[in-house]
Design an enzyme around this catalytic site. Structure first.
Site, short mmCIF file in Angstrom:
data_model
loop_
_atom_site.label_atom_id
_atom_site.label_comp_id
_atom_site.label_asym_id
_atom_site.label_seq_id
_atom_site.Cartn_x
_atom_site.Cartn_y
_atom_site.Cartn_z
N GLY A 162 -82.66 39.21 29.58
CA GLY A 162 -82.39 40.62 29.84
C GLY A 162 -82.77 41.49 28.65
N GLY A 183 -73.09 36.47 29.50
CA GLY A 183 -72.59 36.49 30.88
C GLY A 183 -72.80 37.83 31.56
N PHE A 184 -71.70 38.49 31.91
CA PHE A 184 -71.82 39.71 32.72
C PHE A 184 -71.01 40.86 32.13
CE2 PHE A 184 -67.58 39.63 34.55
CZ PHE A 184 -67.23 38.29 34.49
N CYS A 195 -81.68 47.96 30.42
CA CYS A 195 -82.28 46.89 31.22
C CYS A 195 -83.72 47.17 31.62
CB CYS A 195 -81.47 46.63 32.49
SG CYS A 195 -79.70 46.55 32.16
#
Lengths: 160, 258
Positions: free
Chosen positions: B85, B166-167, B185
């Site tokens: 990412g 992770g998130f 992003c």
């Protein structure tokens, strides 16, 4: 899908001549030339195709790996000339926001990297064993190849 | 074969990013080492960060130099990482989750695409079940409330089948001003959204923890168990240390410094 490639090619340049009375010229026989190409795998889904004639190993990730990764958007490759020991981090493959580290299956020096992957990282998905090769290593310890997994053993690591 | 539970811990105070990354690394090393003895634990860390912008491994330091200067002037930290990412923001008002799992625990091992997919599904199902928010499908990884509004991001690193990073899910409006300062992003036409605005609720981060843990349990098919720090040895100590550090770090800017 693939089989461990084992090719033995023997090329003899000329046949020995018999007897003496023929007026054919004497041609010396060159030594037999034999190439062995071996493909082996690691548990971390790398493969190395080793050509013992050149001493070079071509590194890829396996077809199984590219399937479980998803669409590859970026490939991080080592620089030419860098040296690695077996197990060192070699680079990474990024897909769907997951960066997955790749490890050197064998020790050696990187002599070439696949520059096409810079603009076409999807090659790793479309052609993981061929056009999507990652880099070529000059093996410092060719015997390390024997310790890696055969195709059969590799498949067993991920099949239920 | 039933799998052991995933141990989770929710940090009370927003954490400094670099120190949390160091904790992740430490846990990763412990997991790698205990793998041989087959006694490593799967962990889920749930937390908030102090304001920070982070980049993934695609961007070089050279490319990021100007951004680093600009963004630190706003009062945030700036850290480059090895996750997948691109540029994103973390800060108070956003729930961050770090599942530190061994994907090789199951036979066959969980593939990376599947792991990410489950993470996405977990967030989507939490948003719907707890807040009646529906997501729209997208070709981009992450969770979108509409094609131009992203409410959650994902960025992960996998080494020897062990996951880190992770998130991140926006709960309150606090992160949004910070997000507006960047193209997050790599998506120029997308803005950050949050649960509070989308659902018209006064939700805080600590309100969502229980629901997210449940959603995680469902999505990954695992039992969840609260980590008891006193009996968690080295790991417990490291977590306590980080909690203390976070408290000692004091306050943080609520909005970007202009």
């Amino acid at each position: 899908m693939f089989s461990a490639i084992r090719q033995v090619t023997r090329a003899r340049v000329s046949l020995p001549l018999r007897a003496t009375r023929s007026c054919l010229p004497q041609v010396s026989r060159l030594p037999a030339h034999r190439t062995i190409v071996t493909k082996r795998y690691t548990e971390d889904h790398e493969s190395v195709t080793f050509d013992d004639a050149t001493g070079l190993g071509s590194i890829t990730i396996t077809d199984h790996a590219q399937q479980t990764l998803g669409d590859v958007v970026f490939v991080e490759l080592p620089t030419v000339g860098s040296k690695f020991s077996k197990g060192d981090k070699l680079g990474a493959v990024e897909s769907v926001k997951a960066a997955s580290d790749i490890y050197a299956p064998v020790s050696g020096e990187v002599v070439e990297v696949n520059e096409r992957l810079d603009g076409e990282p999807g090659l790793v998905n479309r052609s993981p064993d061929d056009e999507g090769w990652l880099c070529k290593i000059k093996l410092s310890e060719p015997k390390e190849i024997d310790k890696l997994l055969t195709l059969e053993a590799y498949v067993k690591t991920y099949e239920p | 074969m039933s799998l052991p539970p995933v141990f989770f811990h929710y940090f009370q105070t927003p954490l400094p990013y670099t120190r949390t990354l160091a904790l992740q690394e430490r846990i990763h090393q412990i997991q790698l080492a205990s793998r041989r003895a087959s006694c490593q634990h799967d962990i889920l860390l749930l937390l908030q960060h102090r304001p920070v912008y982070t980049s993934g491994r695609r961007q070089t330091e050279h490319e990021l130099q100007t951004e680093r200067v600009r963004l630190t002037k706003l009062g945030a930290d700036f850290v480059t990482t090895s996750r997948g990412g691109q540029l994103t923001y973390h800060g108070p008002g956003q729930l961050v989750g770090y599942p530190l799992l061994d994907l090789g625990r199951t036979s066959p091992p969980i593939g990376i695409r599947e792991y990410i997919c489950k993470m996405q599904k977990m967030i989507q199902s939490y948003l719907f079940s707890a807040h009646k928010l529906t997501h729209v499908p997208s070709e981009h990884t992450g969770v979108f409330l509409d094609p131009a509004t992203k409410v959650a991001s994902i960025g992960v690193q996998v080494r020897h089948r062990l996951t880190t990073h992770g998130f991140a899910m926006n709960v309150t409006q606090e992160p949004l001003e910070w997000f507006n300062k960047v193209i997050a992003c790599g998506l120029a036409d997308v803005k950050a959204g949050c649960i509070a605005l989308a659902a018209g609720e006064q939700t805080q981060v600590h309100d969502v923890v229980e629901g997210v843990v449940d959603a995680f349990s469902q999505s990954y098919g695992r039992d969840m168990e609260k980590l008891e720090l006193e009996s968690a040895g080295e790991l417990g100590k490291a977590i306590l240390e980080l909690e203390l550090e976070a408290l000692e770090a004091g306050g943080w800017p609520r909005i970007p410094i202009s």
